[in-house]
Design a protein around this motif. Structure first.
Motif, mmCIF file in Angstrom:
data_model
loop_
_atom_site.group_PDB
_atom_site.id
_atom_site.type_symbol
_atom_site.label_atom_id
_atom_site.label_comp_id
_atom_site.label_asym_id
_atom_site.label_seq_id
_atom_site.Cartn_x
_atom_site.Cartn_y
_atom_site.Cartn_z
ATOM 1 N N UNK A 42 0.823 -1.211 0.000
ATOM 2 C CA UNK A 42 0.000 0.000 0.000
ATOM 3 C C UNK A 42 0.850 1.251 0.000
ATOM 4 N N UNK A 43 2.032 1.136 0.556
ATOM 5 C CA UNK A 43 2.945 2.281 0.558
ATOM 6 C C UNK A 43 3.700 2.386 -0.759
ATOM 7 N N UNK A 44 3.420 1.493 -1.696
ATOM 8 C CA UNK A 44 4.052 1.616 -3.017
ATOM 9 C C UNK A 44 5.324 0.822 -3.195
ATOM 10 N N UNK A 45 5.608 -0.072 -2.266
ATOM 11 C CA UNK A 45 6.878 -0.801 -2.318
ATOM 12 C C UNK A 45 6.997 -1.662 -3.591
ATOM 13 N N UNK A 46 5.891 -2.226 -4.046
ATOM 14 C CA UNK A 46 5.959 -3.058 -5.257
ATOM 15 C C UNK A 46 6.278 -2.182 -6.469
ATOM 16 N N UNK A 47 5.643 -1.025 -6.516
ATOM 17 C CA UNK A 47 5.922 -0.077 -7.602
ATOM 18 C C UNK A 47 7.392 0.335 -7.575
ATOM 19 N N UNK A 48 7.864 0.626 -6.372
ATOM 20 C CA UNK A 48 9.274 1.006 -6.231
ATOM 21 C C UNK A 48 10.194 -0.079 -6.776
ATOM 22 N N UNK A 49 9.972 -1.303 -6.347
ATOM 23 C CA UNK A 49 10.859 -2.397 -6.749
ATOM 24 C C UNK A 49 10.764 -2.620 -8.259
ATOM 25 N N UNK A 50 9.557 -2.569 -8.789
ATOM 26 C CA UNK A 50 9.375 -2.729 -10.236
ATOM 27 C C UNK A 50 10.179 -1.675 -10.999
ATOM 28 N N UNK A 51 10.072 -0.431 -10.567
ATOM 29 C CA UNK A 51 10.769 0.651 -11.285
ATOM 30 C C UNK A 51 12.283 0.552 -11.139
ATOM 31 N N UNK A 52 12.729 0.188 -9.953
ATOM 32 C CA UNK A 52 14.181 0.035 -9.767
ATOM 33 C C UNK A 52 14.719 -1.077 -10.658
ATOM 34 N N UNK A 53 13.984 -2.186 -10.691
ATOM 35 C CA UNK A 53 14.464 -3.320 -11.485
ATOM 36 C C UNK A 53 14.341 -3.039 -12.981
ATOM 37 N N UNK A 54 13.414 -2.152 -13.353
ATOM 38 C CA UNK A 54 13.245 -1.811 -14.768
ATOM 39 C C UNK A 54 14.327 -0.845 -15.245
ATOM 40 N N UNK A 55 14.962 -0.161 -14.321
ATOM 41 C CA UNK A 55 15.898 0.901 -14.688
ATOM 42 C C UNK A 55 17.351 0.452 -14.643
ATOM 43 N N UNK A 56 18.213 1.461 -14.556
ATOM 44 C CA UNK A 56 19.654 1.211 -14.613
ATOM 45 C C UNK A 56 20.109 0.246 -13.518
ATOM 46 N N UNK A 57 19.548 0.390 -12.321
ATOM 47 C CA UNK A 57 19.963 -0.493 -11.229
ATOM 48 C C UNK A 57 19.679 -1.951 -11.585
ATOM 49 N N UNK A 58 18.472 -2.191 -12.043
ATOM 50 C CA UNK A 58 18.086 -3.562 -12.378
ATOM 51 C C UNK A 58 18.927 -4.153 -13.482
ATOM 52 N N UNK A 59 19.405 -3.279 -14.374
ATOM 53 C CA UNK A 59 20.210 -3.750 -15.507
ATOM 54 C C UNK A 59 21.668 -3.962 -15.125
ATOM 55 N N UNK A 60 22.019 -3.662 -13.878
ATOM 56 C CA UNK A 60 23.389 -3.944 -13.425
ATOM 57 C C UNK A 60 24.336 -2.768 -13.530
ATOM 58 N N UNK A 61 23.786 -1.539 -13.529
ATOM 59 C CA UNK A 61 24.658 -0.366 -13.537
ATOM 60 C C UNK A 61 25.506 -0.352 -12.270
ATOM 61 N N UNK A 62 26.693 0.204 -12.372
ATOM 62 C CA UNK A 62 27.590 0.347 -11.216
ATOM 63 C C UNK A 62 27.870 -1.008 -10.556
ATOM 64 N N UNK A 63 28.067 -1.987 -11.381
ATOM 65 C CA UNK A 63 28.342 -3.337 -10.886
ATOM 66 C C UNK A 63 29.413 -3.909 -11.796
#
Lengths: 589, 254
Positions: B97-118
């Motif tokens: 309800x606080x949006x945590x699923x949306x947050x995780x979805x967006x993070x994983x969809x973006x540069x972080x999820x793609x392995x940036x800075x790794x």
């Protein structure tokens, strides 16, 4: 084939604190300077502004201002019998990147090392006898003494506009300051910061225990300040976003706020950002470096920049890497103990004591990077080590640096990490907790060193630097001692809960500990055990100088930047007043 | 500035366990989702904002966001885990309800999820203590593999994917993973659990502009004031006193 550029007087590799100071001093002496910085340029008024600079996720968790490990990282193993693996993300320490380097996003705690830290082996053997230092402990004297450095510490402190309270002015002890510190020629340029509640509680408790609390020397401005370069710094807002962030108020000492505004206007200084130095061109027979090869990351083109002098002012790993990769000096071999490059690698043996006070409103988010109260009673050799099973020590501080909620929301020991009970504890204790830091020293050890990794490469195709490191028994005993003292203070503060976590077991690259890595190119007076002499000049190339904490032969129980600044001014003085007049080796091997 | 933002709609009285049921349903697989909307109690959706209530009692109206990369199965898993890690109670609404699923979805969809800075070059070796994560997978693929492994494990041990279990069983399953005692076929259950917990907490506590921490629910819960964080004139005045203000986020100054 690298494109050859016209020769300049000096090239600097890395544009953090030491690079910025050296660039300024060389340009004042009339030299043409090229500074190579692999990261981006950073201009506070554009890059560090409200509201975006208060983004904990972007800057603190995703580490936007730090070195990008996909570009270059470090491999790690606990010992020579282990396979080194790459740090796929940085954790235990966070190397900086960009113009301003780590000085952009530090907390700005700016200490002087103790006089005995600069002459450590002599001091300990004189006080406790020759056998007091174990054979595998590689601690040594710096070659330069505290007395020689005092004026240079003072210059750096005035450049920064440090907020603090002197404890020893010209030998006279002043109440409220640190009575253990080396003599200083003057009071701090700025008065101490306003204390936090936790700081005042720590102060009261340590006084009651007979210790000597003093305000942490802070590169956060307690009041606006104009430094000797004519640059104005603003007043600290106590926003609690120092470490890992830039400062929107220009209230934190950094190269960007103290020197770069001057350097930007200096036609003799050419700062080339996004230019990644790959190696030095070394004339072994002539014992000099003739050029620096670099890649312009905007185009991928390679250049060779000839220079009369070269300064390595990258970080600990960068400096050591450049020496090893360029084949300058003999690499250290832990089996034979011979060789020097990569020797004396150290870190900081830090531990925390979490303190929880039921019902107290501590407003932990009203904070500043170097807002704290400190005791030095158990640092260095400020206490008698006779009969103890370790050497070294550290300060114990209650620092109110931040309470940014993604990473800082302490709960008492035994609380689950999630679920209803965790929520209740987090809501209850977030505003009623604080943390003490035990800033333990790390004395160099025969088995801890840096060399080139045989397997993994960076984006330029160079071998990564390999860190072979673990805590020693000396470190663990020191940490147990210091953390116990911290817990005693917590008790005297009347804490409801105490979470004392001494460093135990093996080093781990994941949890953040400290970015106070040191060594790899140690300074000294003997080329058999040091890479640079007391003027930070390479024994193997007289026109090559190495700056920064990579020259520390061991790490003290303090944050290193004060000593880095002092050493850089000291080296600049030697270059301008000795080397330029008579280029050659400043010390006999 | 806060009152000038019409997009902030609130409803009251939902800060109880019932909210959790609603949300878990919203992230269930499509066939289940179709059966769930009535639980969102449409009549309360248009309830006017109350004069004032305790901050913690205000629940952001929950409207499921479209997912960028998570499949319905993955989103349902993340919602179930987030709601167990951050259960709805009088301190805050549930994690999803606080949006945590949306947050995780967006993070994983973006540069972080793609392995940036790794650092992603091989060769690869199994992780050893002290040397950190050695998985060749970028976070999006690591989470996908982990969610599949976790669901396969709960199916084998409890007959259902994680989100199909009763709340008490979900918590129990997560505790088993946390202890590293869940025997996943591929990925280690403890590293996966730790990565998941880290992301859930990021989503709960990060600035709301990332899609989580809706209505700054976590900041209200702990008393973190957020922005602008300029306390030079307050550190003395509030020493030892509660600094109780309506929190503000980056959006409030943009």
């Amino acid at each position: 084939m690298a494109k050859k550029l016209p020769e300049v007087d000096a090239v600097l590799v890395g544009m953090g604190w030491s690079g910025s100071i050296m660039a300024r001093e060389l340009s004042k002496a009339g030299l043409t300077v090229v500074a190579l910085e692999r990261g981006a340029n950073r201009v506070p008024g554009e890059d560090f502004t409200l509201p975006g600079i208060r983004d904990e996720l972007r800057f603190s968790v995703r580490q936007e201002l730090m070195q990008d490990p996909s570009q270059e990282t470090v491999t790690f193993r606990h010992g020579t019998d282990k396979q080194a693996l790459p740090m796929r993300r940085f954790g235990s320490f966070l190397p900086g990147d960009g113009v301003g380097g780590m000085g952009t996003h530090w907390n700005a705690m700016t200490y002087r090392f103790l006089p005995s830290d600069h002459s450590l082996r002599s001091h300990l053997t004189q006080r406790y006898g020759k056998k007091s230092v174990p054979d595998d402990m590689l601690i040594s004297d710096w070659g330069v003494t505290y007395d020689e450095l005092e004026g240079h510490y003072d210059r750096f402190e005035k450049l920064c506009g440090l907020s603090g309270k002197a404890g020893n002015i010209k030998g006279k002890i002043h109440p409220g300051g640190n009575p253990f510190e080396g003599w200083r020629s003057a009071e701090y340029p700025n008065k101490p910061l306003k204390p936090s509640l936790a700081g005042t509680m720590f102060e009261a408790a340590t006084k009651e225990l007979g210790y000597n609390p003093f305000p942490a020397p802070a590169g956060n401005m307690s009041a606006p300040y104009v430094n000797p370069e004519g640059v104005r710094l603003g007043a600290c807002q106590y926003c609690g976003h120092c470490e890992r962030f830039g400062c929107e108020a220009n209230a934190k000492s950094s190269p960007n706020t103290t020197l770069l505004p001057v350097l930007a206007k200096e036609p003799k200084v050419d700062i080339r950002d996004r230019c990644y130095a790959s190696r030095l061109v070394y004339d072994k027979a002539g014992k000099k470096v003739t050029a620096v090869v670099y890649v312009d990351l905007r185009t991928g083109e390679e250049y060779e920049q000839p220079a009369g002098m070269v300064f390595l002012s990258a970080w600990v790993f960068g400096n050591t890497h450049m020496m090893l990769h360029s084949g300058i000096g003999q690499p250290y071999d832990p089996k034979t103990g011979k060789g020097v490059v990569g020797r004396n690698y150290c870190h900081q043996v830090q531990s925390q004591v979490g303190v929880f006070f039921e019902g107290k409103e501590m407003n932990p988010f009203m904070a500043a990077g170097s807002l704290g109260m400190v005791i030095d009673d158990f640092n260095g050799d400020n206490f008698d080590h006779s009969g103890m099973d370790f050497l070294g020590g550290g300060y114990i501080a209650l620092n109110s640096t931040n309470a940014r909620p993604i990473l800082t929301r302490p709960v008492p020991p035994g609380t689950p990490r999630w679920g209803s009970e965790w929520k209740e504890a987090t809501a209850k204790w977030y505003r009623s907790s604080a943390s003490m830091n035990c800033q333990g020293s790390n004395y160099s050890s025969r088995g801890n060193y840096l060399d080139l990794d045989p397997t993994y490469k960076d984006i330029l195709g160079r071998p990564l630097i390999r860190m072979t490191y673990n805590f020693t028994d000396n470190d663990r005993r020191m940490s147990a001692f210091l953390t116990e003292k911290g817990a005693g203070i917590a008790k005297a503060m009347g804490a409801t809960h105490i979470a004392a976590n001494a460093r135990k077991g093996d080093f781990d690259v994941v949890p953040y500990q400290s970015s106070h890595n040191t060594g790899g190119t140690p300074m000294g007076t003997d080329p058999k055990t040091s890479v640079v002499n007391k003027y930070l000049q390479s024994w193997d190339a007289h026109n090559l100088f190495v700056l920064g904490a990579s020259v520390f032969p061991q790490n003290a129980g303090y944050n290193p930047t004060g000593a880095v600044g002092a050493l850089t001014y000291w080296a600049a003085d030697a270059v301008v007043n000795k080397y330029l007049k008579n280029p050659g080796h400043l010390m006999k091997a | 500035m806060t009152e000038a933002l019409p997009r902030r709609r609130f409803l009251i009285g939902a800060a109880t366990g019932t909210a959790a049921v609603t949300v878990a349903g919203a992230f269930a697989a499509p066939d289940l989702a179709a059966a769930q909307p009535q639980e969102t109690a449409p009549e309360t959706k248009s309830a006017p904002k109350p004069e004032t209530t305790a901050a913690a009692a205000e629940t952001p109206e929950y409207i499921p966001e479209p997912m960028q990369v998570l499949t319905a199965t993955e989103a349902a898993f993340v919602a179930a885990a987030a709601d167990a890690m951050i259960p709805a109670d009088d301190l805050s609404p549930s994690g999803s309800e606080c949006g945590v699923v949306t947050y995780i979805d967006r993070q994983l969809a973006g540069a972080y999820g793609a392995g940036a800075r790794m650092y992603r070059a091989g060769p690869f070796h199994a992780a050893v203590p002290g040397a950190g994560n050695q998985s060749p997978l970028p976070p999006l693929e690591f989470f996908r593999a982990g969610i599949k492994a976790a669901n396969d494990w709960t199916k084998a041990t409890h007959g259902k994917p994680l989100d199909g279990l009763e709340p008490a069983k979900i918590a129990e399953a997560l505790k088993t993973m946390e202890a590293g005692k869940a025997e996943f076929a591929s990925i280690g259950s403890r590293p996966f659990f730790n990565a998941l917990l880290t992301m859930v907490m990021e989503g709960f506590f990060a600035d709301p502009m990332y899609g989580g921490n809706r209505n700054m629910a976590s900041w209200r819960m702990i008393g973190y004031p957020g922005l602008p964080a300029t306390y030079a004139d307050k550190i003395d005045a509030f020493r030892g006193k509660r600094y109780d203000v309506e929190p503000q986020s980056i959006a409030d100054f943009s």
